[in-house]
Design a protein around this motif. Structure first.
Motif, PDB file in Angstrom:
ATOM      1  N   GLY A 252       2.740  -8.886  10.502  1.00  0.00           N
ATOM      2  CA  GLY A 252       2.881  -8.033  11.676  1.00  0.00           C
ATOM      3  C   GLY A 252       2.400  -6.627  11.400  1.00  0.00           C
ATOM      4  N   GLY A 253       2.638  -6.138  10.187  1.00  0.00           N
ATOM      5  CA  GLY A 253       2.157  -4.815   9.802  1.00  0.00           C
ATOM      6  C   GLY A 253       0.784  -4.916   9.161  1.00  0.00           C
ATOM      7  N   GLY A 254       0.254  -3.801   8.744  1.00  0.00           N
ATOM      8  CA  GLY A 254      -1.087  -3.785   8.196  1.00  0.00           C
ATOM      9  C   GLY A 254      -1.205  -4.372   6.803  1.00  0.00           C
ATOM     10  N   ALA A 255      -0.322  -3.961   5.891  1.00  0.00           N
ATOM     11  CA  ALA A 255      -0.412  -4.446   4.513  1.00  0.00           C
ATOM     12  C   ALA A 255      -0.137  -5.942   4.445  1.00  0.00           C
ATOM     13  CB  ALA A 255       0.539  -3.678   3.604  1.00  0.00           C
TER      14      ALA A 255
ATOM     15  N   GLY B 150       0.449   3.895   2.958  1.00  0.00           N
ATOM     16  CA  GLY B 150       0.491   2.683   3.754  1.00  0.00           C
ATOM     17  C   GLY B 150      -0.766   2.543   4.589  1.00  0.00           C
ATOM     18  N   THR B 151      -0.803   1.501   5.384  1.00  0.00           N
ATOM     19  CA  THR B 151      -2.009   1.156   6.140  1.00  0.00           C
ATOM     20  C   THR B 151      -1.973   1.620   7.583  1.00  0.00           C
ATOM     21  OG1 THR B 151      -1.121  -0.974   6.815  1.00  0.00           O
ATOM     22  CG2 THR B 151      -2.349  -0.903   4.712  1.00  0.00           C
ATOM     23  N   GLY B 152      -0.866   2.204   8.000  1.00  0.00           N
ATOM     24  CA  GLY B 152      -0.748   2.629   9.398  1.00  0.00           C
ATOM     25  C   GLY B 152      -0.770   1.459  10.367  1.00  0.00           C
ATOM     26  N   GLY B 153      -0.367   0.287   9.888  1.00  0.00           N
ATOM     27  CA  GLY B 153      -0.327  -0.889  10.742  1.00  0.00           C
ATOM     28  C   GLY B 153      -1.669  -1.566  10.945  1.00  0.00           C
TER      29      GLY B 153
ATOM     30  N   ALA C  64       0.825  -1.206   0.000  1.00  0.00           N
ATOM     31  CA  ALA C  64       0.000   0.000   0.000  1.00  0.00           C
ATOM     32  C   ALA C  64       0.863   1.262   0.000  1.00  0.00           C
ATOM     33  CB  ALA C  64      -0.933   0.007   1.214  1.00  0.00           C
ATOM     34  N   ASP C  65       2.098   1.137   0.436  1.00  0.00           N
ATOM     35  CA  ASP C  65       3.002   2.277   0.566  1.00  0.00           C
ATOM     36  C   ASP C  65       3.723   2.522  -0.759  1.00  0.00           C
ATOM     37  OD1 ASP C  65       5.187   3.984   1.078  1.00  0.00           O
ATOM     38  OD2 ASP C  65       5.420   3.221   3.113  1.00  0.00           O
ATOM     39  N   VAL C  66       3.344   3.584  -1.442  1.00  0.00           N
ATOM     40  CA  VAL C  66       3.896   3.868  -2.766  1.00  0.00           C
ATOM     41  C   VAL C  66       5.401   4.143  -2.708  1.00  0.00           C
ATOM     42  CG1 VAL C  66       3.399   6.355  -2.839  1.00  0.00           C
ATOM     43  CG2 VAL C  66       3.376   5.030  -4.932  1.00  0.00           C
ATOM     44  N   LYS C  67       5.879   4.718  -1.624  1.00  0.00           N
ATOM     45  CA  LYS C  67       7.322   4.991  -1.494  1.00  0.00           C
ATOM     46  C   LYS C  67       8.106   3.682  -1.415  1.00  0.00           C
ATOM     47  CE  LYS C  67      10.688   7.517   1.263  1.00  0.00           C
ATOM     48  NZ  LYS C  67      10.920   8.316   2.471  1.00  0.00           N
ATOM     49  N   SER C  68       7.601   2.719  -0.649  1.00  0.00           N
ATOM     50  CA  SER C  68       8.261   1.412  -0.563  1.00  0.00           C
ATOM     51  C   SER C  68       8.266   0.717  -1.913  1.00  0.00           C
ATOM     52  CB  SER C  68       7.564   0.526   0.471  1.00  0.00           C
ATOM     53  OG  SER C  68       7.750   1.033   1.761  1.00  0.00           O
TER      54      SER C  68
ATOM     55  N   GLY D 173      -5.376  -3.136   5.326  1.00  0.00           N
ATOM     56  CA  GLY D 173      -4.595  -3.953   4.397  1.00  0.00           C
ATOM     57  C   GLY D 173      -5.460  -4.931   3.633  1.00  0.00           C
ATOM     58  N   ARG D 174      -6.398  -5.573   4.334  1.00  0.00           N
ATOM     59  CA  ARG D 174      -7.301  -6.528   3.678  1.00  0.00           C
ATOM     60  C   ARG D 174      -8.195  -5.824   2.665  1.00  0.00           C
ATOM     61  NH1 ARG D 174     -12.328  -7.997   3.781  1.00  0.00           N
ATOM     62  NH2 ARG D 174     -12.884  -6.630   5.512  1.00  0.00           N
ATOM     63  N   LEU D 175      -8.806  -4.731   3.077  1.00  0.00           N
ATOM     64  CA  LEU D 175      -9.687  -3.981   2.179  1.00  0.00           C
ATOM     65  C   LEU D 175      -8.917  -3.427   0.984  1.00  0.00           C
ATOM     66  CD1 LEU D 175     -11.814  -2.102   4.868  1.00  0.00           C
ATOM     67  CD2 LEU D 175     -12.581  -3.996   3.401  1.00  0.00           C
TER      68      LEU D 175
END
Length: 179
Positions: free
Chosen positions: A78-81, A42-45, A17-21, A50-52
């Motif tokens: 562990g993270g959101g995405a 990103g998803t903010g954790g 979700a994080d375009v920079k990554s 992340g699922r949506l």
């Protein structure tokens, strides 16, 4: 995933979700999830975001796995995405007809209990989808890389995982013996 012609080697995609990554990633195919939901930040954790986000791009994810014989999904949980999207990505790979292997990377202890619980929940949602599921603890991998700074430890763990994936791809694409 590995293409029909095994001599072509693996086709690698990054999903985030994080375009920079994604911009920093070396993968030839990059699938941004959640562009409408996260504005590329990103998803903010949040695993639900992340699922949506993955659901928004499910057709693109399914197209990526179309015609694959073997799909190897590395899911950093562990993270959101990762935690939110990985169950959908693994399911899409399996549904494509590909033999599916999932390497689920679990967070370091220092990343906290919330991330570990989120990773465990995601792992339970992944179970049953891939043909093979291997859970890899970052803490266990870090035992092999020695004492380093946090950034150096992440880099070393990534090197170990990349080396293992290269070995798997070589086993699948090149004749030889396993000693």
């Amino acid at each position: 995933r590995l293409t029909e012609s095994l001599q072509d080697g693996p086709v690698v995609a990054a999903i985030n979700a994080d375009v920079k990554s994604l911009a920093e990633c070396k993968a030839a195919t990059r699938i941004q999830i959640g562009a409408n939901r996260t504005d590329g930040l990103g998803t903010g954790g949040d695993a639900e975001i992340g699922r949506l986000s993955a659901e928004e791009q499910l057709p693109a994810i399914q197209r990526f796995f179309a015609d694959a014989d073997l799909a190897i999904v590395v899911a950093c949980l562990g993270g959101g995405a990762g935690s939110g999207a990985a169950p959908l990505v693994v399911s899409a790979a399996r549904d494509s007809g590909a033999t599916t292997l999932c390497l689920a990377v679990l967070p370091f202890k220092f990343e906290g209990n919330d991330q570990r619980e989120q990773a465990d929940h995601a792992l339970s949602r992944i179970q049953g989808s891939p043909h093979v599921l291997i859970a890899i603890s970052n803490d266990r991998l870090s035992d092999y890389v020695g004492d380093n700074t946090v950034a150096a430890t992440f880099d070393k763990v990534n090197e170990v995982l990349a080396s293992g994936l290269r070995g798997l791809c070589q086993l699948a694409t090149q004749p030889g013996y396993i000693a």
